[in-house]
Design a protein around this motif. Structure first.
Motif, PDB file in Angstrom:
ATOM      1  N   ARG A  13       0.860  -1.255   0.043  1.00  0.00           N
ATOM      2  CA  ARG A  13      -0.052  -0.093   0.101  1.00  0.00           C
ATOM      3  C   ARG A  13       1.057   1.203  -0.196  1.00  0.00           C
ATOM      4  O   ARG A  13       0.630   2.225  -0.686  1.00  0.00           O
ATOM      5  N   ILE A  14       1.996   1.359   0.705  1.00  0.00           N
ATOM      6  CA  ILE A  14       2.687   2.449   0.859  1.00  0.00           C
ATOM      7  C   ILE A  14       3.278   2.744  -0.524  1.00  0.00           C
ATOM      8  O   ILE A  14       3.735   3.670  -0.929  1.00  0.00           O
ATOM      9  N   TYR A  15       3.890   1.425  -0.968  1.00  0.00           N
ATOM     10  CA  TYR A  15       4.562   1.453  -2.406  1.00  0.00           C
ATOM     11  C   TYR A  15       3.689   2.340  -3.420  1.00  0.00           C
ATOM     12  O   TYR A  15       4.021   3.043  -4.276  1.00  0.00           O
ATOM     13  N   ARG A  16       2.276   1.976  -3.407  1.00  0.00           N
ATOM     14  CA  ARG A  16       1.330   2.338  -4.230  1.00  0.00           C
ATOM     15  C   ARG A  16       1.310   4.054  -4.012  1.00  0.00           C
ATOM     16  O   ARG A  16       1.124   4.880  -5.004  1.00  0.00           O
ATOM     17  N   ILE A  17       1.237   4.365  -2.884  1.00  0.00           N
ATOM     18  CA  ILE A  17       0.961   5.666  -2.614  1.00  0.00           C
ATOM     19  C   ILE A  17       2.293   6.604  -3.081  1.00  0.00           C
ATOM     20  O   ILE A  17       2.002   7.494  -3.514  1.00  0.00           O
ATOM     21  N   ARG A  18       3.380   5.809  -2.849  1.00  0.00           N
ATOM     22  CA  ARG A  18       4.449   6.554  -3.288  1.00  0.00           C
ATOM     23  C   ARG A  18       4.618   6.674  -4.860  1.00  0.00           C
ATOM     24  O   ARG A  18       5.057   7.777  -5.332  1.00  0.00           O
ATOM     25  N   GLN A  19       4.102   5.647  -5.647  1.00  0.00           N
ATOM     26  CA  GLN A  19       4.051   5.791  -6.988  1.00  0.00           C
ATOM     27  C   GLN A  19       3.061   6.846  -7.450  1.00  0.00           C
ATOM     28  O   GLN A  19       3.558   7.360  -8.393  1.00  0.00           O
ATOM     29  N   GLY A  20       1.971   7.051  -6.646  1.00  0.00           N
ATOM     30  CA  GLY A  20       1.271   7.904  -7.143  1.00  0.00           C
ATOM     31  C   GLY A  20       2.030   9.368  -6.868  1.00  0.00           C
ATOM     32  O   GLY A  20       1.706  10.352  -7.665  1.00  0.00           O
ATOM     33  N   ILE A  21       2.765   9.702  -5.935  1.00  0.00           N
ATOM     34  CA  ILE A  21       3.358  10.832  -5.787  1.00  0.00           C
ATOM     35  C   ILE A  21       4.470  11.130  -6.851  1.00  0.00           C
ATOM     36  O   ILE A  21       4.519  12.077  -7.557  1.00  0.00           O
ATOM     37  N   LEU A  22       5.096   9.865  -7.241  1.00  0.00           N
ATOM     38  CA  LEU A  22       6.408  10.045  -8.362  1.00  0.00           C
ATOM     39  C   LEU A  22       5.554  10.320  -9.641  1.00  0.00           C
ATOM     40  O   LEU A  22       6.041  11.080 -10.308  1.00  0.00           O
ATOM     41  N   ASP A  23       4.440   9.788  -9.834  1.00  0.00           N
ATOM     42  CA  ASP A  23       3.669  10.068 -10.955  1.00  0.00           C
ATOM     43  C   ASP A  23       3.395  11.392 -11.324  1.00  0.00           C
ATOM     44  O   ASP A  23       3.475  12.017 -12.327  1.00  0.00           O
ATOM     45  N   ALA A  24       2.651  11.965 -10.156  1.00  0.00           N
ATOM     46  CA  ALA A  24       2.136  13.444 -10.212  1.00  0.00           C
ATOM     47  C   ALA A  24       3.503  14.301 -10.301  1.00  0.00           C
ATOM     48  O   ALA A  24       3.352  15.125 -10.957  1.00  0.00           O
ATOM     49  N   LEU A  25       4.737  14.041  -9.614  1.00  0.00           N
ATOM     50  CA  LEU A  25       5.910  14.706  -9.858  1.00  0.00           C
ATOM     51  C   LEU A  25       6.348  14.837 -11.360  1.00  0.00           C
ATOM     52  O   LEU A  25       6.633  15.734 -11.923  1.00  0.00           O
ATOM     53  N   ALA A  26       6.290  13.625 -11.858  1.00  0.00           N
ATOM     54  CA  ALA A  26       6.883  13.533 -13.096  1.00  0.00           C
ATOM     55  C   ALA A  26       6.017  14.010 -14.304  1.00  0.00           C
ATOM     56  O   ALA A  26       6.396  14.800 -15.119  1.00  0.00           O
ATOM     57  N   ASP A  27       4.676  14.058 -13.987  1.00  0.00           N
ATOM     58  CA  ASP A  27       3.664  14.759 -15.011  1.00  0.00           C
ATOM     59  C   ASP A  27       3.798  16.279 -15.013  1.00  0.00           C
ATOM     60  O   ASP A  27       3.894  16.916 -15.612  1.00  0.00           O
ATOM     61  N   TYR A  28       4.120  16.687 -13.551  1.00  0.00           N
ATOM     62  CA  TYR A  28       4.333  18.361 -13.546  1.00  0.00           C
ATOM     63  C   TYR A  28       5.686  18.710 -14.013  1.00  0.00           C
ATOM     64  O   TYR A  28       5.994  19.556 -14.806  1.00  0.00           O
ATOM     65  N   GLU A  29       6.605  17.822 -14.064  1.00  0.00           N
ATOM     66  CA  GLU A  29       8.104  18.192 -14.430  1.00  0.00           C
ATOM     67  C   GLU A  29       7.975  17.958 -15.941  1.00  0.00           C
ATOM     68  O   GLU A  29       8.488  18.893 -16.672  1.00  0.00           O
ATOM     69  N   ARG A  30       7.030  17.065 -16.717  1.00  0.00           N
ATOM     70  CA  ARG A  30       7.153  17.090 -17.915  1.00  0.00           C
ATOM     71  C   ARG A  30       6.493  18.312 -18.623  1.00  0.00           C
ATOM     72  O   ARG A  30       6.807  18.855 -19.461  1.00  0.00           O
ATOM     73  N   GLN A  31       5.208  18.818 -17.849  1.00  0.00           N
ATOM     74  CA  GLN A  31       4.666  20.029 -18.136  1.00  0.00           C
ATOM     75  C   GLN A  31       5.424  21.108 -18.051  1.00  0.00           C
ATOM     76  O   GLN A  31       5.448  22.000 -19.036  1.00  0.00           O
ATOM     77  N   HIS A  32       6.273  21.221 -17.173  1.00  0.00           N
ATOM     78  CA  HIS A  32       7.008  22.399 -16.908  1.00  0.00           C
ATOM     79  C   HIS A  32       7.904  22.366 -17.977  1.00  0.00           C
ATOM     80  O   HIS A  32       8.551  23.467 -18.448  1.00  0.00           O
ATOM     81  N   ARG A  33       8.844  21.254 -18.432  1.00  0.00           N
ATOM     82  CA  ARG A  33       9.672  21.459 -19.225  1.00  0.00           C
ATOM     83  C   ARG A  33       9.123  21.833 -20.643  1.00  0.00           C
ATOM     84  O   ARG A  33       9.706  22.659 -21.354  1.00  0.00           O
ATOM     85  N   VAL A  34       7.795  21.125 -21.121  1.00  0.00           N
ATOM     86  CA  VAL A  34       7.173  21.591 -22.583  1.00  0.00           C
ATOM     87  C   VAL A  34       6.777  23.350 -22.349  1.00  0.00           C
ATOM     88  O   VAL A  34       7.054  23.701 -23.064  1.00  0.00           O
ATOM     89  N   SER A  35       6.140  23.856 -21.197  1.00  0.00           N
ATOM     90  CA  SER A  35       6.158  25.211 -21.150  1.00  0.00           C
ATOM     91  C   SER A  35       7.129  26.010 -21.247  1.00  0.00           C
ATOM     92  O   SER A  35       7.271  27.299 -21.948  1.00  0.00           O
ATOM     93  N   GLN A  36       8.413  25.591 -20.970  1.00  0.00           N
ATOM     94  CA  GLN A  36       9.778  26.333 -20.810  1.00  0.00           C
ATOM     95  C   GLN A  36      10.087  26.303 -22.278  1.00  0.00           C
ATOM     96  O   GLN A  36      10.553  27.231 -22.571  1.00  0.00           O
ATOM     97  N   ARG A  37      10.090  25.174 -23.094  1.00  0.00           N
ATOM     98  CA  ARG A  37      10.441  25.063 -24.492  1.00  0.00           C
ATOM     99  C   ARG A  37       9.682  26.061 -25.217  1.00  0.00           C
ATOM    100  O   ARG A  37       9.898  26.678 -26.222  1.00  0.00           O
ATOM    101  N   LYS A  38       8.258  26.019 -24.974  1.00  0.00           N
ATOM    102  CA  LYS A  38       7.258  26.962 -25.852  1.00  0.00           C
ATOM    103  C   LYS A  38       7.690  28.452 -25.554  1.00  0.00           C
ATOM    104  O   LYS A  38       7.823  29.246 -26.551  1.00  0.00           O
ATOM    105  N   SER A  39       8.041  28.721 -24.285  1.00  0.00           N
ATOM    106  CA  SER A  39       8.351  30.079 -24.154  1.00  0.00           C
ATOM    107  C   SER A  39       9.766  30.713 -24.431  1.00  0.00           C
ATOM    108  O   SER A  39      10.073  31.742 -24.293  1.00  0.00           O
ATOM    109  N   GLY A  40      10.649  29.792 -24.220  1.00  0.00           N
ATOM    110  CA  GLY A  40      12.271  29.730 -24.615  1.00  0.00           C
ATOM    111  C   GLY A  40      12.522  29.917 -25.966  1.00  0.00           C
ATOM    112  O   GLY A  40      12.539  30.875 -27.098  1.00  0.00           O
TER     113      GLY A  40
END
Length: 81
Positions: free
Chosen positions: A54-81
């Motif tokens: 159960r704790i591994y599944r919660i951890r994976q949810g956090i990792l997925d949310a972080l990865a999604d944000y980082e991916r979106q942030h990289r995309v927005s930086q490329r568009k504005s850069g």
């Protein structure tokens, strides 16, 4: 905590999720230790494994949310850069 985390929308939320990841990593270590200590008792071992899963599944949810944000942030930086 939920296994599926809500999307991260701000830098402050991102920092909070990073902190939560640190905390949950420490919790994982404790649950892993519980599994090792329960080796001689099948019922206790099963409970420890379930808690660790159960704790591994919660951890994976956090990792997925972080990865999604980082991916979106990289995309927005490329568009504005």
């Amino acid at each position: 905590m939920k296994e599926t985390q809500p999307p991260i929308t701000t830098a402050d939320e991102y920092a909070g999720y990073r902190k939560a990841l640190e905390d949950i990593n420490a919790e994982c270590a404790g649950r892993e230790q519980d599994v090792f200590q329960a080796q001689g008792d099948p019922a206790k071992l099963e409970r420890a494994r379930a808690a660790l899963f159960r704790i591994y599944r919660i951890r994976q949810g956090i990792l997925d949310a972080l990865a999604d944000y980082e991916r979106q942030h990289r995309v927005s930086q490329r568009k504005s850069g």
